[in-house]
Design an enzyme around this catalytic site. Structure first.
Site, mmCIF file in Angstrom:
data_model
loop_
_atom_site.group_PDB
_atom_site.id
_atom_site.type_symbol
_atom_site.label_atom_id
_atom_site.label_comp_id
_atom_site.label_asym_id
_atom_site.label_seq_id
_atom_site.Cartn_x
_atom_site.Cartn_y
_atom_site.Cartn_z
ATOM 1 N N SER A 49 24.459 31.512 48.748
ATOM 2 C CA SER A 49 25.901 31.259 48.886
ATOM 3 C C SER A 49 26.673 32.546 49.120
ATOM 4 O O SER A 49 26.494 33.509 48.401
ATOM 5 C CB SER A 49 26.456 30.628 47.602
ATOM 6 N N HIS A 74 26.006 26.538 53.419
ATOM 7 C CA HIS A 74 24.540 26.575 53.628
ATOM 8 C C HIS A 74 24.228 25.894 54.952
ATOM 9 O O HIS A 74 23.671 24.803 54.996
ATOM 10 C CB HIS A 74 23.819 25.825 52.510
ATOM 11 N N HIS A 97 18.473 22.089 48.574
ATOM 12 C CA HIS A 97 18.376 22.111 47.114
ATOM 13 C C HIS A 97 17.896 20.773 46.576
ATOM 14 O O HIS A 97 18.125 19.728 47.188
ATOM 15 C CB HIS A 97 19.752 22.400 46.497
ATOM 16 N N TYR A 114 19.323 19.299 44.217
ATOM 17 C CA TYR A 114 20.500 18.489 43.874
ATOM 18 C C TYR A 114 21.089 17.731 45.059
ATOM 19 O O TYR A 114 21.939 16.863 44.889
ATOM 20 C CB TYR A 114 21.582 19.336 43.185
ATOM 21 N N GLU A 115 20.593 18.042 46.265
ATOM 22 C CA GLU A 115 21.013 17.261 47.438
ATOM 23 C C GLU A 115 20.170 15.999 47.583
ATOM 24 O O GLU A 115 20.382 15.214 48.505
ATOM 25 C CB GLU A 115 20.875 18.104 48.704
ATOM 26 N N ALA A 155 23.180 32.976 44.441
ATOM 27 C CA ALA A 155 24.353 33.181 43.585
ATOM 28 C C ALA A 155 23.980 32.630 42.215
ATOM 29 O O ALA A 155 23.327 31.585 42.125
ATOM 30 C CB ALA A 155 25.542 32.436 44.144
ATOM 31 N N MET A 208 20.676 27.454 40.773
ATOM 32 C CA MET A 208 20.107 26.152 41.185
ATOM 33 C C MET A 208 19.140 26.280 42.357
ATOM 34 O O MET A 208 18.989 25.345 43.138
ATOM 35 C CB MET A 208 21.254 25.198 41.535
ATOM 36 N N SER A 209 18.496 27.416 42.481
ATOM 37 C CA SER A 209 17.585 27.593 43.625
ATOM 38 C C SER A 209 16.470 28.553 43.238
ATOM 39 O O SER A 209 16.199 28.778 42.061
ATOM 40 C CB SER A 209 18.365 28.143 44.831
ATOM 41 N N ASN A 253 29.691 34.889 38.574
ATOM 42 C CA ASN A 253 30.605 34.455 37.494
ATOM 43 C C ASN A 253 29.889 34.572 36.160
ATOM 44 O O ASN A 253 28.665 34.534 36.107
ATOM 45 C CB ASN A 253 31.004 32.977 37.721
ATOM 46 N N HIS A 291 33.166 26.178 42.843
ATOM 47 C CA HIS A 291 32.196 26.598 43.870
ATOM 48 C C HIS A 291 32.807 27.567 44.887
ATOM 49 O O HIS A 291 32.161 28.522 45.314
ATOM 50 C CB HIS A 291 31.609 25.380 44.594
HETATM 51 N N1 HPA Z 1 25.390 28.166 37.044
HETATM 52 C C1 HPA Z 1 24.465 27.692 37.904
HETATM 53 N N2 HPA Z 1 24.422 28.060 39.172
HETATM 54 C C2 HPA Z 1 25.318 28.967 39.597
HETATM 55 C C3 HPA Z 1 26.294 29.493 38.756
HETATM 56 C C4 HPA Z 1 26.331 29.067 37.405
HETATM 57 O O1 HPA Z 1 27.170 29.486 36.596
HETATM 58 N N3 HPA Z 1 27.037 30.359 39.501
HETATM 59 C C5 HPA Z 1 26.506 30.371 40.737
HETATM 60 N N4 HPA Z 1 25.469 29.522 40.815
#
Ligand code: HPA
Length: 267
Positions: A27, A58, A80, A82-83, A110, A202-203, A226, A238
């Protein structure tokens, strides 16, 4: 029939100069590379016969560029779990790259920062991971693959040296790979810290597992976009994650150029 190889390479990018390197851009990173480099080939995920991503940020292209004199596949986007994709689909790109002679895979993502000593905007090189997705691309075989050294110690040394030369802060830590798509609850974040994770995302973990099973050398980097939920005082968004990735991308690009231009390792 399995399309996984069992061969161990032992060869990092510095000792396999003609083999292309691949960099999966997470990302916020996908637009940073490939503007000034000579494009040798450019193909969409769909045209390559790969599953396409549906997530904003993406877009799914494979671009072969000449980067600091080396052939480098830039993978813009990924699919991913989650998709709704399964573990094999999320790693189809890795198999595609390996079939094209890639021996070194650089994964970026990310991630939410769990370690209070680290800060958003910094980069973390993965030393290991926790696969908390509940699945694996190796279901169906090969079974019982060794994962005691997922992330290449040689690449680790090379990147740490490159970061030092550049004066860049490069953190090191453990990445927890979760399914998402929701961000974590504060209780989950406390649990992940107790488990020893420094970042969560998540990857990456499934791609790294697939790559190791194919004998590729792997390095992975998290852009800490973050502080994770509960540590951060504000709700996660996001678009802010993507923006933070874009803001930190230049430093990673510098690190990569430094590494690609680095002196060959002794044979
Ligand atoms: N959690 C999970 N995936 C992420 C986060 C997060 O805080 N930030 C960027 N991808």
């Amino acid at each position: 029939m399995s399309d996984h190889g069992n061969q161990e390479t032992g060869a990092g990018p510095t000792s396999a100069t003609s083999a292309p390197i691949a960099i999966v851009l997470g990302s916020g990173l996908r637009h940073v590379f490939g503007h000034s480099e000579r494009v040798l080939e450019d193909i969409s995920f769909t045209d390559a016969g790969l599953p396409a991503s549906t997530v904003p940020g993406h877009d799914g292209r494979l671009t072969l560029v000449e980067f600091a004199g080396r052939p480098v596949w830039l993978v813009r986007g990924r699919v991913h779990l989650y998709e709704g994709h399964d573990a094999r689909a999320t790693t189809a790109t890795v198999r595609w790259l390996a079939a094209r002679g890639v021996r070194t895979l650089i994964l970026t993502n990310a991630a939410g920062c769990l370690n209070p000593a680290f800060a958003p905007g910094e980069w973390m090189m993965l030393t290991d991971h926790l696969n908390l997705t509940g699945t694996s691309p190796l279901i169906g075989g090969p079974h019982f693959h060794d994962m005691s050294r997922v992330y290449s110690p040689q690449l680790h040394r090379e990147f740490i040296d490159s970061a030092f030369t550049r004066g860049l802060v490069l953190r090191e830590g453990v990445y927890a790979g979760v399914t998402g798509p929701q961000y974590e609850t504060p209780a989950e974040v406390r649990m992940l810290r107790l488990l020893g994770a420094d970042a969560v995302g998540m990857s990456t973990v499934l791609e790294a597992i697939e790559a190791r099973a194919l004998g590729l050398e792997v390095a992975a980097f998290s852009c800490l976009t973050n502080m994770a939920a509960g540590i951060s005082p504000t709700p996660l968004d996001h678009s802010e994650v993507v923006a933070a990735g874009q803001a930190a991308a230049g430093a990673f690009c510098d690190l990569l150029r430094e590494w690609l231009a680095g002196p060959p390792a002794a044979a």
